[in-house]
Design a protein around this motif. Structure first.
Motif, PDB file in Angstrom:
ATOM      1  N   TRP A 140      20.185   7.951  69.812  1.00 51.97           N
ATOM      2  CA  TRP A 140      19.676   6.705  69.900  1.00 51.97           C
ATOM      3  C   TRP A 140      19.297   6.523  68.513  1.00 51.97           C
ATOM      4  O   TRP A 140      18.648   7.554  67.884  1.00 51.97           O
ATOM      5  N   ARG A 141      19.392   5.432  67.759  1.00 51.51           N
ATOM      6  CA  ARG A 141      19.276   5.381  66.412  1.00 51.51           C
ATOM      7  C   ARG A 141      18.507   4.041  65.911  1.00 51.51           C
ATOM      8  O   ARG A 141      18.840   2.833  66.549  1.00 51.51           O
ATOM      9  N   GLY A 142      17.675   4.168  64.978  1.00 55.29           N
ATOM     10  CA  GLY A 142      17.074   2.723  64.489  1.00 55.29           C
ATOM     11  C   GLY A 142      16.719   3.038  63.128  1.00 55.29           C
ATOM     12  O   GLY A 142      16.542   4.051  62.441  1.00 55.29           O
ATOM     13  N   GLU A 143      16.623   1.696  62.324  1.00 58.59           N
ATOM     14  CA  GLU A 143      16.116   1.920  60.668  1.00 58.59           C
ATOM     15  C   GLU A 143      15.086   1.252  60.941  1.00 58.59           C
ATOM     16  O   GLU A 143      14.637   0.182  61.603  1.00 58.59           O
ATOM     17  N   VAL A 144      13.849   1.701  60.148  1.00 55.09           N
ATOM     18  CA  VAL A 144      12.593   1.164  59.703  1.00 55.09           C
ATOM     19  C   VAL A 144      12.226   1.323  58.045  1.00 55.09           C
ATOM     20  O   VAL A 144      13.044   1.727  57.534  1.00 55.09           O
ATOM     21  N   ASP A 145      11.277   0.690  57.858  1.00 54.91           N
ATOM     22  CA  ASP A 145      10.747   0.503  56.533  1.00 54.91           C
ATOM     23  C   ASP A 145      10.564   2.157  56.209  1.00 54.91           C
ATOM     24  O   ASP A 145       9.727   2.660  56.985  1.00 54.91           O
ATOM     25  N   ASN A 146      10.787   2.561  55.149  1.00 52.72           N
ATOM     26  CA  ASN A 146      10.413   3.940  54.700  1.00 52.72           C
ATOM     27  C   ASN A 146       8.902   3.876  54.276  1.00 52.72           C
ATOM     28  O   ASN A 146       8.714   3.923  52.870  1.00 52.72           O
ATOM     29  N   ARG A 147       7.965   4.021  55.133  1.00 53.61           N
ATOM     30  CA  ARG A 147       6.307   4.159  54.816  1.00 53.61           C
ATOM     31  C   ARG A 147       6.095   5.437  55.484  1.00 53.61           C
ATOM     32  O   ARG A 147       6.442   5.381  56.679  1.00 53.61           O
ATOM     33  N   PRO A 148       4.989   5.663  55.071  1.00 51.94           N
ATOM     34  CA  PRO A 148       4.048   6.795  55.706  1.00 51.94           C
ATOM     35  C   PRO A 148       3.800   6.118  57.287  1.00 51.94           C
ATOM     36  O   PRO A 148       3.270   5.075  57.314  1.00 51.94           O
ATOM     37  N   GLY A 149       3.952   6.937  58.230  1.00 51.99           N
ATOM     38  CA  GLY A 149       3.426   6.670  59.693  1.00 51.99           C
ATOM     39  C   GLY A 149       4.458   6.061  60.434  1.00 51.99           C
ATOM     40  O   GLY A 149       4.666   5.709  61.467  1.00 51.99           O
ATOM     41  N   GLU A 159      14.489   1.154  73.221  1.00 50.19           N
ATOM     42  CA  GLU A 159      14.835  -0.314  72.894  1.00 50.19           C
ATOM     43  C   GLU A 159      13.563  -0.943  72.191  1.00 50.19           C
ATOM     44  O   GLU A 159      13.609  -1.614  71.278  1.00 50.19           O
ATOM     45  N   LYS A 160      12.178  -0.918  72.946  1.00 43.65           N
ATOM     46  CA  LYS A 160      11.400  -1.489  72.604  1.00 43.65           C
ATOM     47  C   LYS A 160      10.716  -0.779  71.255  1.00 43.65           C
ATOM     48  O   LYS A 160      10.239  -1.340  70.313  1.00 43.65           O
ATOM     49  N   ALA A 161      10.961   0.482  71.046  1.00 43.65           N
ATOM     50  CA  ALA A 161      10.690   1.362  69.657  1.00 43.65           C
ATOM     51  C   ALA A 161      11.502   0.774  68.761  1.00 43.65           C
ATOM     52  O   ALA A 161      11.488   1.492  67.753  1.00 43.65           O
ATOM     53  N   GLY A 162      12.525   0.272  68.946  1.00 43.04           N
ATOM     54  CA  GLY A 162      13.623  -0.231  67.895  1.00 43.04           C
ATOM     55  C   GLY A 162      14.698   0.443  67.848  1.00 43.04           C
ATOM     56  O   GLY A 162      15.416   0.448  66.820  1.00 43.04           O
ATOM     57  N   LEU A 163      15.119   1.397  68.749  1.00 38.94           N
ATOM     58  CA  LEU A 163      16.179   2.290  68.839  1.00 38.94           C
ATOM     59  C   LEU A 163      17.438   1.613  69.453  1.00 38.94           C
ATOM     60  O   LEU A 163      17.073   0.884  70.764  1.00 38.94           O
ATOM     61  N   ALA A 164      18.397   1.810  69.440  1.00 37.62           N
ATOM     62  CA  ALA A 164      19.601   1.464  70.109  1.00 37.62           C
ATOM     63  C   ALA A 164      20.785   2.772  70.178  1.00 37.62           C
ATOM     64  O   ALA A 164      20.671   3.557  69.247  1.00 37.62           O
ATOM     65  N   GLU A 165      21.483   2.763  71.244  1.00 40.10           N
ATOM     66  CA  GLU A 165      22.390   3.833  71.268  1.00 40.10           C
ATOM     67  C   GLU A 165      23.364   3.947  70.309  1.00 40.10           C
ATOM     68  O   GLU A 165      23.958   2.719  70.036  1.00 40.10           O
ATOM     69  N   SER A 166      23.622   5.092  69.538  1.00 46.11           N
ATOM     70  CA  SER A 166      24.535   5.189  68.472  1.00 46.11           C
ATOM     71  C   SER A 166      26.008   4.943  68.989  1.00 46.11           C
ATOM     72  O   SER A 166      26.321   5.314  70.165  1.00 46.11           O
ATOM     73  N   GLU A 218      16.776   8.971  64.557  1.00 48.94           N
ATOM     74  CA  GLU A 218      17.710   9.362  65.631  1.00 48.94           C
ATOM     75  C   GLU A 218      17.133  10.186  66.413  1.00 48.94           C
ATOM     76  O   GLU A 218      16.578  11.482  66.205  1.00 48.94           O
ATOM     77  N   VAL A 219      17.250  10.151  67.845  1.00 51.38           N
ATOM     78  CA  VAL A 219      16.744  10.817  68.930  1.00 51.38           C
ATOM     79  C   VAL A 219      17.712  10.990  70.046  1.00 51.38           C
ATOM     80  O   VAL A 219      18.652  10.330  70.320  1.00 51.38           O
ATOM     81  N   ALA A 220      17.497  12.383  70.947  1.00 53.99           N
ATOM     82  CA  ALA A 220      18.320  12.437  72.120  1.00 53.99           C
ATOM     83  C   ALA A 220      17.528  13.453  72.747  1.00 53.99           C
ATOM     84  O   ALA A 220      16.701  14.063  72.328  1.00 53.99           O
ATOM     85  N   PRO A 221      17.783  13.469  74.324  1.00 52.19           N
ATOM     86  CA  PRO A 221      18.316  12.634  74.906  1.00 52.19           C
ATOM     87  C   PRO A 221      17.570  11.409  75.212  1.00 52.19           C
ATOM     88  O   PRO A 221      16.462  11.486  75.572  1.00 52.19           O
ATOM     89  N   ILE A 222      18.255  10.116  75.539  1.00 53.42           N
ATOM     90  CA  ILE A 222      17.560   9.052  76.093  1.00 53.42           C
ATOM     91  C   ILE A 222      18.339   8.680  77.384  1.00 53.42           C
ATOM     92  O   ILE A 222      19.503   8.235  77.473  1.00 53.42           O
ATOM     93  N   THR A 223      17.819   9.161  78.561  1.00 49.63           N
ATOM     94  CA  THR A 223      18.589   8.934  79.704  1.00 49.63           C
ATOM     95  C   THR A 223      17.585   8.211  81.034  1.00 49.63           C
ATOM     96  O   THR A 223      16.391   8.297  81.087  1.00 49.63           O
TER      97      THR A 223
END
Length: 154
Positions: free
Chosen positions: A11-20, A65-72, A51-56
Motif C-alpha cells: 500500500w502506497r501513498g505520497e506525502v509532503d516531505n517534512r518532519p513527522g 485509505e484514511k491514512a492516505g494510502l492506496a493499494e499499489s 509503502e507498507v504491507a500487509p494490509i488485509t
C-alpha cells in the motif's frame, strides 16, 4: 531451512516531505493494531513515498485509505530465509535470465536471516518469478553441499 516466497500487495501513498510525515501516516495503522511486516519511506524531492504491507481485511484497508494510502499496482513478492553469501545474485540472475524485469528490489539481512521484496512490472512476471526464486535457492543449496563433499575415489 527452506525459504519462504509469497506474493503481497504494498500500500502506497505520497506525502509532503517534512518532519513527522511518516509518523502521521503510520499513526492510524498503529492505533488500529495493524501489524506491518514491511514499511518503506523515501524522499522524492518535496514529496516522500510511503509503502507498507500487509494490509488485509476491511478494517485495515479502511484505516490505510484514511491514512492516505492506496493499494499499489506494482505486484510484489516477499522472500525470506536463512542468508547465504551470493544468494541475492542467484535470485537476480535467475529472474534476469528468464527475461523478467524487476521494478524494484529491497533486501536486508538481520543476523543470519534475510528478507527481500521484489517488485515486478506485471502479475504474470511475479507469478513466473516465484518458482524461479524457489528453484534458484534449492540449486544454490545443493551446489554448496556438493562442494563440501569429498571427491569419490576410484
Amino acid at each position: 531451512m527452506a525459504i519462504s516466497v509469497r506474493k503481497t500487495s504494498l500500500w502506497r501513498g505520497e506525502v509532503d516531505n517534512r518532519p513527522g510525515s511518516l509518523a502521521r501516516t503510520l499513526q492510524p495503522l498503529a492505533d488500529a493494531g495493524t501489524d506491518l511486516e514491511i514499511s518503506m519511506a523515501y524522499s522524492m524531492g518535496n514529496k516522500a513515498a510511503i509503502e507498507v504491507a500487509p494490509i488485509t481485511g476491511k478494517r485495515a484497508s479502511a484505516t490505510a485509505e484514511k491514512a492516505g494510502l492506496a493499494e499499489s499496482r506494482v505486484p510484489a513478492v516477499v522472500v525470506t530465509g536463512d542468508n547465504r553469501p551470493g544468494l541475492g545474485h542467484t535470485f537476480a540472475r535467475a529472474i534476469g535470465e528468464a527475461g523478467i524485469n524487476m521494478n524494484y528490489l529491497v533486501a536486508h539481512v538481520v543476523g543470519n536471516r534475510f528478507s527481500s521484496v521484489f517488485g515486478f512490472d506485471s502479475e504474470a512476471d511475479a507469478d513466473r518469478a516465484i518458482p524461479l526464486i524457489k528453484t534458484a535457492a534449492t540449486a544454490r543449496r545443493a551446489k554448496r553441499a556438493s562442494a563440501r563433499m569429498p571427491a569419490a575415489r576410484a
